[in-house]
Every structure is written in C-alpha cells, then in structure tokens.
Scaffold this motif. Structure first.
Motif, short mmCIF file in Angstrom:
data_model
loop_
_atom_site.label_atom_id
_atom_site.label_comp_id
_atom_site.label_asym_id
_atom_site.label_seq_id
_atom_site.Cartn_x
_atom_site.Cartn_y
_atom_site.Cartn_z
N SER A 37 0.82 -1.21 0.00
CA SER A 37 0.00 0.00 0.00
C SER A 37 0.85 1.26 0.00
N HIS B 170 -3.77 9.69 -3.77
CA HIS B 170 -4.64 8.62 -3.29
C HIS B 170 -4.93 8.81 -1.81
N TYR C 131 -7.48 7.33 1.57
CA TYR C 131 -8.43 6.34 2.07
C TYR C 131 -9.72 7.04 2.50
N ARG C 132 -10.78 6.27 2.57
CA ARG C 132 -12.07 6.78 3.02
C ARG C 132 -12.65 5.84 4.07
N ALA D 216 -15.12 3.34 5.72
CA ALA D 216 -16.01 2.30 5.20
C ALA D 216 -16.70 1.62 6.38
N MET E 134 -5.80 -5.99 -3.19
CA MET E 134 -6.57 -5.41 -2.10
C MET E 134 -5.76 -4.37 -1.34
N SER E 135 -4.47 -4.61 -1.15
CA SER E 135 -3.63 -3.66 -0.42
C SER E 135 -3.42 -2.37 -1.20
N PHE F 209 -5.39 -0.88 -3.30
CA PHE F 209 -6.58 -0.04 -3.40
C PHE F 209 -7.24 0.25 -2.05
N TRP F 210 -7.18 -0.71 -1.12
CA TRP F 210 -7.94 -0.57 0.11
C TRP F 210 -7.14 -0.78 1.39
N ARG G 19 -7.97 -3.72 4.07
CA ARG G 19 -9.30 -4.31 3.91
C ARG G 19 -9.27 -5.83 4.03
N LYS H 226 -5.42 3.38 6.88
CA LYS H 226 -5.43 2.25 5.96
C LYS H 226 -6.45 1.19 6.35
N SER I 183 -9.50 2.19 7.24
CA SER I 183 -10.79 2.84 6.91
C SER I 183 -11.76 2.78 8.07
#
Length: 267
Positions: free
Chosen positions: A84, A94, A96-97, A99, A171-172, A174-175, A178, A219, A221
C-alpha cells in the motif's frame, strides 16, 4: 511522541518480517534455523500446537493495547503495508475513506476458520491463515524467483503462491488493510477482543477541526468523520492518524474524551 511510536512500530514490523522471511527461506533450503521461534509468535500456529501460554499472552496484550499483533508481528500485515505504501507513492493524491464494517463477511470467515480448526481441516485452515499465506507466497513465488528457479517447487505450490500474492497486492493497493478487516479470521478474532481495549485511539472533539487528514491516511478505513469515532475492532494501531493530526486532537490513551461543552438538547 506518536511519531516515535510509529517509527518503533515500523522498525519492529520490518525486523520481524525479515525474521519470518529468513525462517521460511532457510527452511526451504533445508536449514530451518529459526522457523520454530517465529511460528510461536503467530496466532493460528499457536492454536494448532496448543501453545496456551503464548495464546493467553496475546489475548491479554490485545485486550489492553488493541490489535498491535496485526501491525507489528503478522508478516502478511507488513507485506500489505509495504504494498500500500508503494501504491500510494505511485498514485499521487490517493486517499483512504471511511467504510462501514462488513460484519457479515467477517463472521462468515471466522466461523469457517473455527469449523476448519475444530474439524481438523488443515487445508482450509492454511488457506485462511495469514501466516501460512505469507509462507505460501514466499515458498511459491519469492524464493523460486530470487534463486532463479534453483529452488524447485511444484506447479500447485507456484500457482497457490501467485494467487495469494495477487490477491494481497490488489486489495492492499486499493484498500489498505481491507483484507485484514474482512477476510482474515485472525483479524476478526483479535477485533472482537479489542472492541473496548484499555488503550485506544481517541478523538478529542473539542480540538478536532474536521480536516479529515486522519481519515485519508487510515489504511483500516475505520475513522468515522461524522461521529468522530474510531472502530477499534478494525484499528491496527499504526499511529498514522496521530502523526498527521495538525491540532493534536487524536491520542492513544486509556481515557475517553467527553465534550467540555455538551450540545444543548433542542425542545
């Protein structure tokens, strides 16, 4: 102080990650010097080997400090952080948001893992365990690649390692974490232990100016900007948020902040 804590966490995670890599590599080469030592720090191997004292230790540590296992000891977690970090450098801007927690998915994989362990299905257990997946990536992809094929592995081992690596990378990138907070049953189990840890990330709403910088670097979220709360079941105590808070509104503390001037109730 928090910048120092973050540096210590990063250094510790990198060192333990290197130890895990060394252990797996030497084992693959037929040496196996420190494999037993590093495996005694991992949750699922401890369960399988009935390492009760170590397990009790992790339960106590998680209850007191939160999910520091995930941010320091788990080598797959360290790998996710590295991926990430690289992804964030290559994709400027970039962020994070927040979730919502995917509890249905988390419970599903945790129940599957419990059934696999109690039903002695080692194949399914190894498929879901983060340490064994890290081992799978190392033995199936990293070691053969670094030795230019000198270390031979079967096609099944190579495919399994490559599949695990691609999932972790995607996954790492983008998210962030997660994977830890949805699919990983170890993360879910530790998350249940850290619903209300003694020490936790706390947001002082009197000092918070709503810049959302903490949300953008989280990271996991797990920081809700609307309620100014942190989901401790997903927080891996990485100290990213405390480092970027410009008004010192975020602390790692045993206290729970209360508004100095509570909002008046409307009639």
């Amino acid at each position: 102080m928090y910048a120092t804590l973050k540096r210590v966490r990063v250094i510790l995670s990198v060192l333990l990650g290197l130890v895990a890599i060394t252990a797996i590599t030497t084992l693959a080469l037929g040496v196996g010097v420190i494999g037993g030592w590093i495996s005694r720090l991992q949750i699922v191997p401890l369960i399988l080997s009935a390492g009760l004292p170590w397990l009790v230790g992790w339960i106590v540590i998680t209850f007191v400090f939160g999910r520091i296992y995930c941010s320091t000891v788990c080598p797959l977690g360290t790998l996710q952080d590295c991926i990430s970090r690289v992804a964030n450098y290559t994709r400027k801007g970039h962020r994070y948001r927040y979730a919502e927690p995917m509890w249905s998915v988390r419970w599903l994989f945790l129940i599957i893992m419990i059934i696999a362990i109690t039903g002695l299905s080692l194949t399914l257990t190894f498929l879901l365990d983060p340490f064994f997946n890290f081992n799978r990536i190392m033995t199936g992809v990293a070691i053969p690649a670094c030795t230019l094929g000198a270390v031979y592995v079967s096609l099944g081992t190579a495919v399994g390692g490559l599949a695990a690596l691609l999932i972790v990378m995607f996954m790492s990138a983008f998210w962030g974490r997660r994977l830890c907070n949805t699919i990983c049953p170890v993360g879910t189990g530790l998350g249940l232990l850290s619903i209300s840890p003694v020490f936790r990330i706390d947001i002082n709403t009197d000092l918070c100016i709503g810049c959302n910088r903490c949300v953008e670097v989280c990271k996991s979220s797990c920081i809700n900007p609307d309620s100014h709360t942190v989901d401790t079941t997903r927080c891996v105590v990485c100290f990213n948020c405390t480092e970027v808070c410009c008004n010192h509104a975020i602390t790692y503390t045993s206290n729970r902040h209360k508004l100095s001037h509570p909002l008046l109730m409307r009639n």
